[in-house]
Design an enzyme around this catalytic site. Structure first.
Site, PDB file in Angstrom:
ATOM      1  N   ASP A  55     104.760   2.033  57.866  1.00 53.71           N
ATOM      2  CA  ASP A  55     103.361   1.466  57.139  1.00 53.71           C
ATOM      3  C   ASP A  55     102.409   2.459  56.347  1.00 53.71           C
ATOM      4  O   ASP A  55     101.746   3.733  56.165  1.00 53.71           O
ATOM      5  CB  ASP A  55     102.225   1.091  58.771  1.00 53.71           C
ATOM      6  CG  ASP A  55     101.452   1.207  58.095  1.00 53.71           C
ATOM      7  OD1 ASP A  55     100.867  -0.919  58.264  1.00 53.71           O
ATOM      8  OD2 ASP A  55     100.090   1.322  57.795  1.00 53.71           O
ATOM      9  N   TYR A  60      96.212   4.589  49.888  1.00 53.95           N
ATOM     10  CA  TYR A  60      97.155   5.906  50.275  1.00 53.95           C
ATOM     11  C   TYR A  60      97.600   7.131  49.598  1.00 53.95           C
ATOM     12  O   TYR A  60      98.446   7.678  50.211  1.00 53.95           O
ATOM     13  CB  TYR A  60      97.876   5.624  51.820  1.00 53.95           C
ATOM     14  CG  TYR A  60      97.480   4.543  52.777  1.00 53.95           C
ATOM     15  CD1 TYR A  60      96.497   3.941  53.216  1.00 53.95           C
ATOM     16  CD2 TYR A  60      98.004   4.010  53.825  1.00 53.95           C
ATOM     17  CE1 TYR A  60      95.404   3.158  54.260  1.00 53.95           C
ATOM     18  CE2 TYR A  60      97.848   3.542  54.827  1.00 53.95           C
ATOM     19  CZ  TYR A  60      96.690   3.174  55.169  1.00 53.95           C
ATOM     20  OH  TYR A  60      96.158   2.221  55.531  1.00 53.95           O
TER      21      TYR A  60
END
Length: 319
Positions: A55, A60
């Site tokens: 994930d 990120y």
């Protein structure tokens, strides 16, 4: 050691590892930098331990780029169920940018499709939701994504959170929902049975509450850095007191820490397809996957955790 188990992700029929790899920490955003070599070995350790569900998200940091370097080697991409997310689609104006955001994710991940693509900030407005999902369905028809997901908003969990989950389930257009669920914040469990009935897969995040349930922090401490500072000092004190109480009755062999109990608790509902847990080192990756092979928590412990904490979600929300 028994091989790690897999569960089916709702109506997609995709088999995902019970313990998914949360790739936010290796990206260097919020959690602090991780040397690239260490990050690469952390991902490889998860795969070598038998995990198959990764994930990540555009938000990120360097996460997607690092994953791309790993998954482009030795046909590893073929072994992995890969999910990413976009913040686009939260407004009408941003819908046209969804495709470009996905294309950038695909470029960094060095793949031509995602198994699961989430709205990272799914809108409440029904018109925006429908038009955003129209765009996702076009991408699905083109084969750029296999399944559509909604990563339900946090960090707080309230009645509005449950309502938003139901809104996306009722749309009939979402294959999976990612949501906050932990020992301390159990409110989203209200929709588990409904999601399962409608064929929507459930992916849990924040099982360790950003480390607050790890047992690392003790009463008297206050965390003032990173995203953990969103929790008020008095809320942190309450959490650490509760952790101390839980350790006395919940940490029993073969469980050796509150962190293990916290993660295993979120795996207990059979409606949950996978629990996403972050890792910053190869050892953490291996330990996370191994946790899913341990026997279930004692039923009496689960019952006590639900009875004593199940109705207190709002008390543990960040401010």
């Amino acid at each position: 050691m028994a091989p790690p188990q897999k569960r089916i992700l709702g109506r997609t029929r995709i088999a995902v590892s019970e313990l998914g790899f949360g790739a936010w920490p290796i990206g260097g955003a919020q959690y602090g930098p991780v040397p690239e070599g260490e990050a690469i070995e952390t991902v490889k350790a998860y795969i070598q331990a038998g995990g198959n569900f990764i994930d990540t998200a555009r938000a990120y940091g360097q996460s997607e780029a690092i994953l791309g370097k790993v998954l482009s080697q030795d046909r590893l991409r073929d072994q992995i169920i890969l999910a990413s997310k976009t913040f686009k689609g939260d407004s009408l104006e941003s819908i046209p940018a969804i495709r470009a955001d996905l294309e950038e994710s695909l470029r960094l991940l060095r793949t031509d499709y995602l198994d699961l693509y989430y709205l990272h900030m799914p809108p409440d407005d029904p018109e925006i939701m429908d038009r955003t999902l129209d765009e996702f369905e076009i991408l699905k028809k083109e084969g750029k994504i296999r399944a559509i997901g909604a990563s339900i908003k946090g960090p707080a969990v309230t009645a509005a959170t449950v309502k938003l989950c139901c809104q996306y389930i009722d749309s009939g257009r979402v294959d999976a929902i990612q949501l906050v669920y932990s020992i301390l914040r159990q409110k989203n469990a209200e929709i588990f049975g409904y999601a399962h009935e409608k064929g929507v897969g459930l992916v849990v995040r924040t099982s360790m509450e950003s480390g607050f349930l790890s047992g690392k922090y003790r009463p008297g401490e206050v965390i003032a850095e990173g995203h953990r500072k969103r929790w008020a000092p008095e809320t942190q004190r309450l959490i650490f007191d509760k952790v101390l109480e839980m350790e006395k009755y919940a940490v029993r062999p073969p469980y050796t820490s509150m962190a293990e109990v916290a993660v295993r608790f979120t795996l207990e509902p059979r409606e949950v397809s996978s629990v996403i847990v972050g890792a910053r080192t190869p050892d953490q990756s291996r330990q996370n996957v191994a946790l899913a092979t341990k026997p279930p928590l004692d039923a009496a412990i689960i019952r006590r955790l639900k009875d004593e904490l199940g109705r207190l979600t709002e008390r543990f929300n960040p401010t």
